[in-house]
Every structure is written in C-alpha cells, then in structure tokens.
Design a protein around this motif. Structure first.
Motif, PDB file in Angstrom:
ATOM      1  N   GLU A   1      -5.129  19.905  16.813  1.00  0.00           N
ATOM      2  CA  GLU A   1      -5.181  19.183  17.921  1.00  0.00           C
ATOM      3  C   GLU A   1      -5.825  19.707  19.220  1.00  0.00           C
ATOM      4  OE1 GLU A   1      -4.023  15.890  20.579  1.00  0.00           O
ATOM      5  OE2 GLU A   1      -3.803  16.136  18.073  1.00  0.00           O
ATOM      6  N   MET A   2      -5.786  21.153  19.199  1.00  0.00           N
ATOM      7  CA  MET A   2      -6.485  21.660  20.309  1.00  0.00           C
ATOM      8  C   MET A   2      -7.954  21.415  19.981  1.00  0.00           C
ATOM      9  SD  MET A   2      -7.391  25.931  20.506  1.00  0.00           S
ATOM     10  CE  MET A   2      -8.565  25.577  19.182  1.00  0.00           C
TER      11      MET A   2
ATOM     12  N   GLN B   1      -9.006  18.112  21.453  1.00  0.00           N
ATOM     13  CA  GLN B   1      -8.937  17.712  22.529  1.00  0.00           C
ATOM     14  C   GLN B   1      -9.979  18.467  23.441  1.00  0.00           C
ATOM     15  OE1 GLN B   1      -6.647  15.918  24.438  1.00  0.00           O
ATOM     16  NE2 GLN B   1      -5.867  15.185  22.481  1.00  0.00           N
ATOM     17  N   GLN B   2     -10.444  19.859  22.806  1.00  0.00           N
ATOM     18  CA  GLN B   2     -11.347  20.559  23.611  1.00  0.00           C
ATOM     19  C   GLN B   2     -12.661  20.478  22.979  1.00  0.00           C
ATOM     20  OE1 GLN B   2      -9.790  24.383  24.962  1.00  0.00           O
ATOM     21  NE2 GLN B   2      -7.656  23.638  24.581  1.00  0.00           N
ATOM     22  N   ASP B   3     -13.066  19.573  22.084  1.00  0.00           N
ATOM     23  CA  ASP B   3     -14.372  19.390  21.267  1.00  0.00           C
ATOM     24  C   ASP B   3     -14.880  20.912  21.022  1.00  0.00           C
ATOM     25  OD1 ASP B   3     -16.571  18.116  20.754  1.00  0.00           O
ATOM     26  OD2 ASP B   3     -17.541  18.534  22.727  1.00  0.00           O
TER      27      ASP B   3
END
Length: 303
Positions: free
Chosen positions: A289-290, A293-295
């Motif tokens: 998920e990180m 979200q942070q590409d």
C-alpha cells in the motif's frame, strides 16, 4: 501483474507470408518458431517419428507437455524419418516451398542429412537458414545444454540451479531475430542467407551486466544500492527498485531518513541498516500500500 504470455501476440506481423520450416527440437527452436508464428510467419515443424506410445519425439513433450503444447500453438506439425528415402522426399518437398530453414542439429549431423549450407544453396538459392548451435564457430560440435552455458557465463554463482532456462530462451529470441535479418537481406538482394545462433553466446549476452560489474555484489544493481534490493519484512519478502534519485528519495523519506536519493547516500551502510529495519517491522500489505500511495517500485515475492 504483467501478463507473461503477452509475447504471443505481436501486432505488426513483420513475417506475414514468410514460410518457415523447422527441424529444431528441445526448447530454443520451438520457442523461436513460436515467436516467428506470432510475427505472422507460416510455420511448419518436421519432427522425427514419435516413439510408440508418445505423440512426439521432441524431448520437451516428455519433460513438460504444458510447454510443448504452448510452444506449438498455430504450428503445423509433421513427422518423418529423415534418414529414409521417404523422409528425404518429404523434407525436400517442404524445403521447396519454404523461405527459411531453422535447425538445431550439430554440423556433423546436418552434413549427414545433406543439409549443409553449400548443398542447400545450390538446390534452393533463395532459401535462408538459421542454425541454433551450442556455440558458434569451432564450438558448434561440442555438446551442452542451458545449465552448462549459464555456468560458463558465470550466471550460477555458488552452483545453485538456474531460476529459468535463460540461455535457451535468449537463444530463441536471437534465432527469431536472425530470421528477421535473413528476410531483410532477401528483400535487398533476392538471395538467401545463413546465420548461426549460439546458446553459449546467448548466455554471455545475458551475463554482460555481471561482467561490467553492474549486478556484481559491489554493483548498484547487485545489492550495493539500498534502493535496489530484496528485503525481508514481517511476513514475507519484497523486491525494491527505487534506483532513480526521485524513487530513492521517496523510499528514504518513508523509512524516516532525510529525503536524499543520491547514489552516495544509498550506498551508505547506515542507509541500508535503516531501510532494512523499516522493512522488517512492516507487513507485506502495508509495504504494498505504501508503494502504491508513494509511487515506489515494489513487488512482493511469492512465498
């Protein structure tokens, strides 16, 4: 997830109308022929007579029927004893209507079957030939297989078994490229051409990043760069590909470090230690998920 079979549909069809006859067994030849079929070629494979109780004499059909079936989709399959007069007649009937002959026999075997290049050129001047050997030149008669070519190229450090048949599949790509080259030559000159593909050379090509030092342990894509590594997390393992400075800076920021992504920072032991600790304290789901979200380029390695 990327589709591993996407190569089976190549929309430009640069080989449309080209007729290829293959005598090549095992993996590289059929994989090259399947690639050519995906480029629009009309592909025929002439196999030896199948032994009793088997559908094919190709060893791949015995080792892995799934692979054999996948590689022979859209391929016309015939069988003949090339050492018999009847088999020779069938072979030459196919050669007379072919543009390219693809083989994987060693030179001595080709000569015995009357398939040496000089003989073919006299009889079929517009026919091209792509020969898949273990190695080109003087090494063409030396036996070997994928594992020996990978080992010689330095791709099996520590002696572990290879993850895939890299030399065979790269050799198949080189062979399909060679078919394209012969047809470009024929368009310009009207004549057939002979090209040899060596599986040893294919393995050497794959090993170039290692020999350059890129993927060696001290190389930035061999583990020296903290943004280009595998990491163990709470419940699995992930692969990170944050090599470019902007990706590396995002990874550093996520791990609570200053958002610097320069190569010097990413090579520092303290950076490796901090990111290792950060990864180890989090779950696969959290890291996935990180990354979304942070590409950040990240892939979870299946257990």
């Amino acid at each position: 997830m990327h589709n591993p079979s996407s190569w089976s549909a190549l929309p430009l069809h640069p080989l449309r109308g080209v007729r290829i006859l293959s005598l090549a067994l095992n993996l590289p030849g059929p994989a090259a022929l399947r690639r050519c079929a995906a480029m629009g070629a009309q592909c025929t494979k002439l196999e030896p007579l199948a032994p009793a109780g088997s559908a094919s004499a190709d060893p791949v059909q015995t080792y892995c029927p799934e692979a054999y079936n996948a590689l022979h989709k859209d391929i016309t399959r015939l069988q003949a004893d090339l050492k018999s007069p009847e088999g020779q007649d069938q072979l030459h009937a196919e050669l007379a209507r072919s543009d390219v002959l693809l083989t994987s026999f060693r030179p001595a075997a080709l000569h015995k079957l009357g398939l040496d290049w000089d003989t073919l050129q006299k009889r079929y001047p517009q026919l091209s030939m792509v020969r898949i050997f273990g190695a080109t030149g003087e090494g063409a008669d030396i036996p070997g297989h994928d594992i020996t070519y990978q080992a010689e190229a330095g791709l099996l450090p520590g002696g572990q078994m290879p993850a895939s048949l890299m030399a065979d599949m790269t050799g198949a790509l080189m062979a399909s490229e060679a078919v394209l080259q012969t047809q470009m030559h024929r368009l310009r000159s009207g004549a057939g051409a002979l090209l040899d593909v060596g599986l040893f050379e294919a393995a050497q090509w794959l090993a170039q990043p290692l020999h350059w030092g890129l993927s060696a342990p001290q190389g930035d894509v061999g583990g020296a760069h903290a943004g280009y590594r595998t990491y163990r997390c709470e419940d699995g393992v992930v692969a990170i590909a944050a090599l470019e400075p902007h990706f590396a800076a995002r990874l550093c920021a996520a791990a609570g470090l200053p958002a610097r992504g320069d190569v010097g920072t990413m090579r520092e032991a303290s950076t490796h230690e901090a990111i290792t600790r950060f990864m180890g304290e989090r779950s696969v789901a959290h890291l996935r998920e990180m990354a979304l979200q942070q590409d950040i380029p990240l892939h979870v390695i299946p257990a």
